[in-house]
Scaffold this motif. Structure first.
Motif, short mmCIF file in Angstrom:
data_model
loop_
_atom_site.label_atom_id
_atom_site.label_comp_id
_atom_site.label_asym_id
_atom_site.label_seq_id
_atom_site.Cartn_x
_atom_site.Cartn_y
_atom_site.Cartn_z
N ALA A 125 2.60 9.17 7.15
CA ALA A 125 3.85 9.51 6.45
C ALA A 125 3.72 9.25 4.96
O ALA A 125 4.15 10.07 4.13
N ALA A 126 3.12 8.11 4.58
CA ALA A 126 2.98 7.77 3.16
C ALA A 126 2.15 8.81 2.42
O ALA A 126 2.49 9.21 1.29
N ALA A 127 1.07 9.28 3.04
CA ALA A 127 0.20 10.27 2.40
C ALA A 127 0.95 11.58 2.18
O ALA A 127 0.86 12.21 1.11
N PRO A 134 9.53 0.86 0.33
CA PRO A 134 8.77 1.26 1.52
C PRO A 134 9.35 0.73 2.83
O PRO A 134 8.98 1.22 3.90
N TYR A 135 10.24 -0.25 2.74
CA TYR A 135 10.66 -0.94 3.97
C TYR A 135 11.43 -0.09 4.98
O TYR A 135 11.24 -0.28 6.19
N PRO A 136 12.28 0.87 4.56
CA PRO A 136 12.90 1.72 5.59
C PRO A 136 11.86 2.46 6.44
O PRO A 136 11.99 2.52 7.67
N LEU A 137 10.82 2.97 5.78
CA LEU A 137 9.75 3.66 6.50
C LEU A 137 8.94 2.68 7.35
O LEU A 137 8.61 2.96 8.50
N ILE A 156 0.84 -1.20 0.00
CA ILE A 156 0.00 0.00 0.00
C ILE A 156 0.87 1.26 0.00
O ILE A 156 0.63 2.20 -0.75
N VAL A 157 1.90 1.25 0.84
CA VAL A 157 2.79 2.42 0.93
C VAL A 157 3.54 2.63 -0.39
O VAL A 157 3.67 3.76 -0.86
N PHE A 158 3.98 1.54 -1.02
CA PHE A 158 4.71 1.66 -2.28
C PHE A 158 3.86 2.31 -3.36
O PHE A 158 4.36 3.10 -4.17
N THR A 159 2.55 1.99 -3.38
CA THR A 159 1.68 2.59 -4.40
C THR A 159 1.60 4.11 -4.25
O THR A 159 1.28 4.81 -5.20
#
Length: 201
Positions: A185-187, A34-37, A25-28
């Motif tokens: 954070a992703a948003a 996305p893994y560091p986050l 979801i974060v990658f999209t």
């Protein structure tokens, strides 16, 4: 042994969401690894939520995490308290798995469509789960009613939930709370990239 298997399924489902579904979801949104986050949020938010077993109590931790990530306070000061109330992925998993375990134990045949419906009902119901230890367990009778399971049996399932709750509820709360910070954070990273800005973790 049966309780151990049930607990392993619950924790396994939560680990799958935390380490596979959430990163997808974060990658999209951020279009980078996305893994560091993900791991930063798990390290700083999941660990404390695991021991407090309360999404509400972990709000200051998430606020500090968002601040350390350099996010806009106007955004996270709204999303973090709101997420502590309605973002309950772990609770939805608990409600679904515990209900299906009960259905399986009673030998009730459940078509795939009903399982999907249960997942949606559990996700919606989890939004109303209280941010305190064991809050999601009280929604199991609602899910069990979809299959005509009597309330006395549903309450036995709730009792089982309290037996395994020390680990189950800790993992559930950790997932719920760390996801609040992760999605916030992703948003914001998505919006920053849309404006041509770079984000470094």
């Amino acid at each position: 042994i049966d309780y151990g298997i049930l607990l392993a399924i619950l924790v396994g489902c939560m680990a799958f969401v935390a380490l596979v579904m959430n990163p997808i979801i974060v990658f999209t949104q951020i279009r980078q690894n996305p893994y560091p986050l993900v791991f930063k949020c798990l390290k700083e938010s999941f660990v404390t939520a695991f021991f407090t077993r309360s999404s509400a109590a972990n709000i200051p931790v998430n606020m500090e995490l968002c601040k350390s990530l350099g996010l806009d306070e106007k955004n996270y000061s709204t999303s973090i308290p709101l997420g502590a109330t309605i973002n309950m992925a772990g609770a939805a998993i608990t409600i679904t798995v515990m209900t299906l375990a009960c259905v399986n134990t009673l030998g009730i045949e459940v078509p795939l469509l009903m399982k999907i419906l249960l997942s949606f009902v559990a996700a919606l119901g989890a939004c109303g789960a209280s941010g305190v230890a064991g809050g999601s367990l009280l929604l199991i009778p609602m899910a069990c009613s979809l299959f005509g399971i009597p309330s006395d049996i549903a309450l036995q399932v709730v009792a089982i939930g309290f037996v395994i709750g020390v680990i189950q509820d800790s993992c559930e709360t950790g997932l719920n709370s760390s996801t609040d910070a992760l999605f916030t954070a992703a948003a914001e990273i998505h919006d920053m990239k849309a404006e041509g800005k770079e984000f470094k973790l």
